[in-house]
Design a protein around this motif. Structure first.
Motif, PDB file in Angstrom:
ATOM      1  N   VAL A  19     -18.703  29.396 -18.338  1.00 24.56           N
ATOM      2  CA  VAL A  19     -18.408  29.397 -16.900  1.00 24.56           C
ATOM      3  C   VAL A  19     -17.306  30.394 -16.539  1.00 24.56           C
ATOM      4  O   VAL A  19     -17.000  30.577 -15.353  1.00 24.56           O
ATOM      5  CB  VAL A  19     -18.010  27.988 -16.397  1.00 24.56           C
ATOM      6  N   LEU A  20     -16.707  31.050 -17.528  1.00 23.64           N
ATOM      7  CA  LEU A  20     -15.677  32.055 -17.263  1.00 23.64           C
ATOM      8  C   LEU A  20     -16.352  33.341 -16.802  1.00 23.64           C
ATOM      9  O   LEU A  20     -17.023  34.017 -17.577  1.00 23.64           O
ATOM     10  CB  LEU A  20     -14.843  32.304 -18.521  1.00 23.64           C
ATOM     11  N   ARG A  21     -16.177  33.698 -15.532  1.00 20.91           N
ATOM     12  CA  ARG A  21     -16.855  34.851 -14.940  1.00 20.91           C
ATOM     13  C   ARG A  21     -15.878  35.996 -14.697  1.00 20.91           C
ATOM     14  O   ARG A  21     -14.739  35.780 -14.290  1.00 20.91           O
ATOM     15  CB  ARG A  21     -17.522  34.459 -13.623  1.00 20.91           C
ATOM     16  N   TYR A  22     -16.346  37.200 -14.925  1.00 22.27           N
ATOM     17  CA  TYR A  22     -15.555  38.422 -14.752  1.00 22.27           C
ATOM     18  C   TYR A  22     -15.830  38.964 -13.358  1.00 22.27           C
ATOM     19  O   TYR A  22     -16.873  39.558 -13.094  1.00 22.27           O
ATOM     20  CB  TYR A  22     -15.962  39.416 -15.836  1.00 22.27           C
ATOM     21  N   ASP A  23     -14.906  38.749 -12.433  1.00 24.41           N
ATOM     22  CA  ASP A  23     -15.131  39.008 -11.019  1.00 24.41           C
ATOM     23  C   ASP A  23     -14.240  40.123 -10.482  1.00 24.41           C
ATOM     24  O   ASP A  23     -13.203  40.458 -11.069  1.00 24.41           O
ATOM     25  CB  ASP A  23     -14.829  37.749 -10.199  1.00 24.41           C
ATOM     26  N   ASP A  24     -14.650  40.648  -9.330  1.00 20.47           N
ATOM     27  CA  ASP A  24     -13.788  41.503  -8.521  1.00 20.47           C
ATOM     28  C   ASP A  24     -13.112  40.639  -7.469  1.00 20.47           C
ATOM     29  O   ASP A  24     -13.791  39.930  -6.707  1.00 20.47           O
ATOM     30  CB  ASP A  24     -14.613  42.600  -7.838  1.00 20.47           C
ATOM     31  N   VAL A  25     -11.787  40.677  -7.403  1.00 20.72           N
ATOM     32  CA  VAL A  25     -11.033  39.879  -6.450  1.00 20.72           C
ATOM     33  C   VAL A  25      -9.905  40.726  -5.869  1.00 20.72           C
ATOM     34  O   VAL A  25      -9.513  41.745  -6.457  1.00 20.72           O
ATOM     35  CB  VAL A  25     -10.443  38.607  -7.109  1.00 20.72           C
ATOM     36  N   PRO A  26      -9.352  40.340  -4.727  1.00 20.64           N
ATOM     37  CA  PRO A  26      -8.237  41.102  -4.161  1.00 20.64           C
ATOM     38  C   PRO A  26      -6.989  41.035  -5.047  1.00 20.64           C
ATOM     39  O   PRO A  26      -6.713  40.011  -5.666  1.00 20.64           O
ATOM     40  CB  PRO A  26      -7.984  40.413  -2.812  1.00 20.64           C
ATOM     41  N   VAL A  27      -6.246  42.126  -5.092  1.00 21.67           N
ATOM     42  CA  VAL A  27      -4.941  42.120  -5.754  1.00 21.67           C
ATOM     43  C   VAL A  27      -3.995  41.244  -4.939  1.00 21.67           C
ATOM     44  O   VAL A  27      -3.892  41.418  -3.720  1.00 21.67           O
ATOM     45  CB  VAL A  27      -4.375  43.546  -5.875  1.00 21.67           C
TER      46      VAL A  27
END
Length: 337
Positions: A19-27
């Motif tokens: 379930v550990l996902r490699y995402d793009d998120v805001p800094v």
């Protein structure tokens, strides 16, 4: 203008390592009293997989607040990129390490390229210490320090009413460390030796040479002997395994001795009083000044952080799978490019 983005590991649901996902998120942006850290390495700890699983075995009253999606992780080493206006202790470009927001939150958010951190949770990273070792030091080192050297806070333990008070260690003290090859155990062994104690290390026989290199005076292979049956007249047992089986070490203590289970189990106060021993535990807490002391010992070569394995941030699931297999020698660390 669109916000800057970074890569981070996030949980959108609870479960296994998958379930550990490699995402793009805001800094993130630092708030009052905080700094923004460009992450170079992240230490992997048991609370990370407890958070991943949703802490199913923890009573609701002991669970810190958390919500999904969640970026796990608390141990970080990196470089300060920006500071809030009210922060004077650090400036952009400073190399730092820290245990972030623990135990108040499971959302330390260290599994990321950038993280905000309370300035009070950070210490300067010595130039001679690399980021991987620094990231591996924070939670494990502070746990060993607060159990053995100095508690450093007045927060009550969630496990018992009695306040933990570390026993003074010296040449006339015999300390047994159970789980001595693990993250907390191998640092606790070294801190006890630094204070002059005679240290008995309990681990599997495959770790004997490693533990003697760290300073262990005796090594008990739990696969060949039951340590509670051969060890006697101990002043202190630090049981990094803890849990229900920790009571077995009571018989190894002399009167006036103490048992410190890192993962607290069930004990009988009347039995402890009859035996003349003390059983106390605490919960590790973020502490920048204590971490600075540990970093100085690391820089001086007085202690060292053993690295079991490293994984790139995007392979966090593989790091959790390694942790699940057990028999660690030191720390697992995530590296961030």
């Amino acid at each position: 203008m669109s916000p800057r983005t970074m890569k981070a590991i996030r949980l959108h649901e609870f479960g296994g390592p998958e379930v550990l996902r490699y995402d793009d998120v805001p800094v993130p942006e630092p708030g009052p009293g905080e700094v923004l850290v460009r992450v170079h390495a992240v230490g992997v700890n048991p609370p990370d997989w407890y958070a991943r699983e949703g802490m199913p075995d923890v009573p609701p009253e002991l669970k810190p607040p958390f919500s999904l999606p969640l970026i796990p992780g608390t141990d970080v080493s990196g470089v300060v990129e920006a500071v809030a206006d009210d922060v004077e202790a650090f400036a952009a470009g400073d190399e730092v390490l820290g245990l972030l927001r623990f135990p108040a939150s499971l959302q330390g958010a260290a599994y990321a390229e950038y993280v905000t951190a309370p300035a009070t949770d950070l210490a300067r990273k010595p130039a001679g210490v690399d980021h991987v070792a620094a990231a591996g030091l924070a939670m494990a080192g502070l746990t060993a320090w607060q159990f053995l050297i100095e508690l450093g806070h007045d927060h009550p333990s969630p496990f018992q009413a009695a306040r933990h008070q570390p026993m003074p260690l010296g040449a006339d003290t015999t300390v047994l460390v159970n789980g001595a090859a693990g993250g907390v155990g191998h640092l606790a062994l070294q801190l006890a030796k630094w204070r002059g104690a005679h240290v008995i290390a309990v681990a599997s026989g495959t770790h004997e040479a490693f533990l003697r290199e760290l300073g262990a005076d005796e090594v008990l292979d739990y696969q060949k002997v039951r340590p509670e049956e051969v060890a006697r007249d101990l002043d202190l047992v630090l049981d990094t395994v803890g849990g229900p089986d920790s009571r077995r070490f009571l018989r190894t203590l002399k009167r006036g001795g103490a048992l410190y289970p890192v993962y607290f189990g069930e004990f009988d106060d009347e039995e402890n009083e009859k035996l003349g021993v003390t059983v106390t535990a605490t919960q590790v807490r973020s502490n920048g000044p204590q971490l600075a002391e540990l970093a100085r010992l690391l820089d001086a070569g007085t202690i060292r952080v053993a690295i079991d394995s490293t994984f790139p941030l995007e392979k966090a699931a593989a790091a959790h799978e390694r942790a699940a297999r057990g028999h660690l020698r030191g720390k697992i660390v995530l590296t961030v490019d």
